[in-house]
Design an enzyme around this catalytic site. Structure first.
Site, PDB file in Angstrom:
ATOM      1  N   VAL A 132       0.836  -1.199   0.000  1.00  0.00           N
ATOM      2  CA  VAL A 132       0.000   0.000   0.000  1.00  0.00           C
ATOM      3  C   VAL A 132       0.871   1.250   0.000  1.00  0.00           C
ATOM      4  O   VAL A 132       1.846   1.347   0.759  1.00  0.00           O
ATOM      5  CB  VAL A 132      -0.945   0.006   1.225  1.00  0.00           C
ATOM      6  CG1 VAL A 132      -1.782   1.281   1.245  1.00  0.00           C
ATOM      7  CG2 VAL A 132      -1.840  -1.231   1.212  1.00  0.00           C
ATOM      8  N   ASP A 281     -10.401 -11.469   8.782  1.00  0.00           N
ATOM      9  CA  ASP A 281      -8.955 -11.303   8.959  1.00  0.00           C
ATOM     10  C   ASP A 281      -8.688 -10.131   9.899  1.00  0.00           C
ATOM     11  O   ASP A 281      -7.864  -9.267   9.616  1.00  0.00           O
ATOM     12  CB  ASP A 281      -8.296 -11.070   7.594  1.00  0.00           C
ATOM     13  CG  ASP A 281      -6.794 -11.345   7.622  1.00  0.00           C
ATOM     14  OD1 ASP A 281      -6.330 -12.030   8.545  1.00  0.00           O
ATOM     15  OD2 ASP A 281      -6.081 -10.859   6.718  1.00  0.00           O
TER      16      ASP A 281
END
Length: 509
Positions: A132, A281
């Site tokens: 990212v 998650d």
């Protein structure tokens, strides 16, 4: 190339003593004993879980991701291995920024500085399949740009083939491995991994979760900017916050830690029982807390779903735990089809009681709800319970939430916190609340049908009248044919009688 990769895997496995994990678990096979004698000189100071984790880290991103997924299979994996593999989050080295820029320019068809007003070359986070970067859109909107690792698809397919081969060999060499279902685990891993390779799928998951928690005071989900998204690129709102694991910083910001831990439990049960769509998650690396004390969710590659039937039976299971009604828990498993219909309820009830009853002698705050659920699933396997992927994800998420909640508040009583929510949810599934919800859900379709009712009724009556006339005509025709047939038979009988009389007259003449 494949041979070189396989050689490296074998070499690292021997270096970290992964074969000893097999030897420690099963000494019955001749080949396994021979292998142990051959490498008798090796000594390992680290526990087997640590060695396994370090080996996967050394092998690279795909094996790290495999370890992450493997850590969720606590129904199959020993606790020490699962706990150590759970530490594999966010430990992947980033790939060069120029590769990310090249991928973006190939996707957009123009230079990055023409797509974004600002693009930070240093990644803020790096995972096994993507990393990212922060950036700004042309209008100044701050965003996070998620980019797939270059060439990751080929690497994944190549390594999955090696994992499948390794799982097959493991089953051949070690008979005890069949209980762990290595080929099934690899197959499940490849499914999750291929899903994560499509960032449009992840963006859609993010958008759905955002809609589910619109205007929520507990959870914030980033907005997706679809015009900049593609299969290899996801652009979403830049979210600010403090990592949930930085408790001292949260305290400095005057965040109510106990309320935060309770909110985490409510968010989990809301996702599971209200929406049937949950973030699977939710480890600390994927959760921030904003200045208002709300959770901020990130990374939507793995999401779990539950049908209405699963939601209902799970709620019955949980409430059965709370009330120590083990027969209800056993019956819920059978009714849901999780164990065979021929299972004896009394035997299953007894097995469940042996798992759950000892924990109730301890203070509720010392009871691990997630681990109790895990032991229940392990017990159910003795009664031929099939592996339920949605329940595995749910169990893994519950363990994450419980661990996070108790990290924030060691005195968190998950049972007491969850029980009112579950009881309220069950009440909404029956009685007048359920009726009102069904009426509200069906009202739009009723509104569309009501104006057409007169015409539909007229058509039904007309069709009925037409069908009645046709039926009457068919009956008249049948009656007419029957009369003709009767007349024909009478005429034929008369003619036969006349012929018989004539022949008799001729004989006696």
């Amino acid at each position: 190339m494949r041979l070189l990769r396989l050689t490296r895997i074998v070499s690292l496995s021997l270096r970290f003593g992964l074969d000893r994990i097999i030897l420690d678990a099963d000494q019955s096979g001749r080949l396994v004993r021979w292998w142990g004698w051959l490498f008798f000189w090796r000594k390992f100071d680290e526990p087997r879980g640590v060695r396994l984790r370090r080996a996967l880290e050394t092998l690279g991103p795909i094996f790290i991701k495999f370890g992450q997924v493997l850590s969720t299979r606590r129904d199959l994996l020993p606790t020490d291995l699962a706990d150590e593999l759970a530490l594999l989050q966010d430990r992947v080295p980033p790939f060069p920024a120029k590769q990310a820029v090249a991928l973006l320019e190939s996707f957009y068809g123009r230079p990055v500085n023409e797509v974004f007003r600002r693009f930070e070359l240093v990644p803020v986070a790096s995972a096994s399949v993507a990393q990212v970067h922060y950036a700004e859109l042309p209008d100044g909107t701050e965003v996070a740009v998620k980019v797939l690792r270059p060439g990751i698809e080929k690497i994944i397919e190549h390594d999955i083939e090696l994992l499948e081969t390794g799982a097959l060999l493991l089953e051949k060499v070690w008979s005890g491995s069949r209980r762990l279902k290595p080929r099934e685990v690899v197959s499940e891993f490849s499914k999750y991994l291929r899903d994560e390779l499509d960032l449009m799928r992840e963006a859609a998951n993010c958008a759905q979760l955002r809609r589910n928690f619109k205007n929520s005071q507990l959870l914030v989900v980033p907005e997706v900017y679809w015009d900049w998204c593609g299969p290899q690129v996801m652009v979403m709102e830049h979210m600010y916050g403090t990592p949930v694991s930085h408790i001292s910083k949260l305290i400095e910001q005057k965040i109510d830690i106990k309320a935060l831990s309770r909110a985490g439990v409510e968010i989990f049960f809301t996702q599971v029982f209200r929406d049937g769509f949950f973030h699977a998650d939710m480890h600390p690396g994927n959760i921030f807390v904003d200045t208002k004390g709300r959770y901020v969710a990130l990374d939507f590659g793995i999401m779990g779903t539950l049908s209405d039937v699963n939601k209902d039976y799970l709620a019955r299971n949980f409430l059965g735990f709370f009330k120590r009604d083990y027969r209800k828990v056993a019956q819920a498993h059978i009714d849901a089809g999780w164990v065979p219909a021929h299972t004896r309820v009394d035997e299953f009830e007894s097995a469940i009681r042996s798992v759950c009853e000892p924990i109730f002698d301890r203070p509720l705050k010392d009871i691990s709800f997630g681990r109790t659920l895990l032991r229940l699933f392990q017990t159910a396997r003795r009664f031929e319970m099939e592996v339920q992927p949605q329940l595995v994800l749910l169990q893994k998420t519950l363990l994450n939430i419980e661990g996070l909640g108790r990290q924030l508040d060691p005195d968190l009583d998950l049972w007491t916190t969850a029980k009112p929510f579950l009881e309220r949810w069950m009440q909404e599934q029956v009685g007048w609340r359920a009726l009102l919800r069904e009426v509200k859900s069906e009202a739009p379709s009723w509104a569309a049908i009501l104006p057409r009712l007169p015409r539909l009724a007229h058509q039904a009556l007309t069709n009925g009248h037409t069908q009645r006339i046709a039926l009457e005509e068919q009956l008249v025709d049948i009656e007419r044919r029957q009369r003709l047939n009767t007349r024909f038979l009478v005429a034929l009988s008369t003619l036969a009688a006349v012929f018989l009389v004539f022949e008799v007259w001729r004989f006696f003449r």
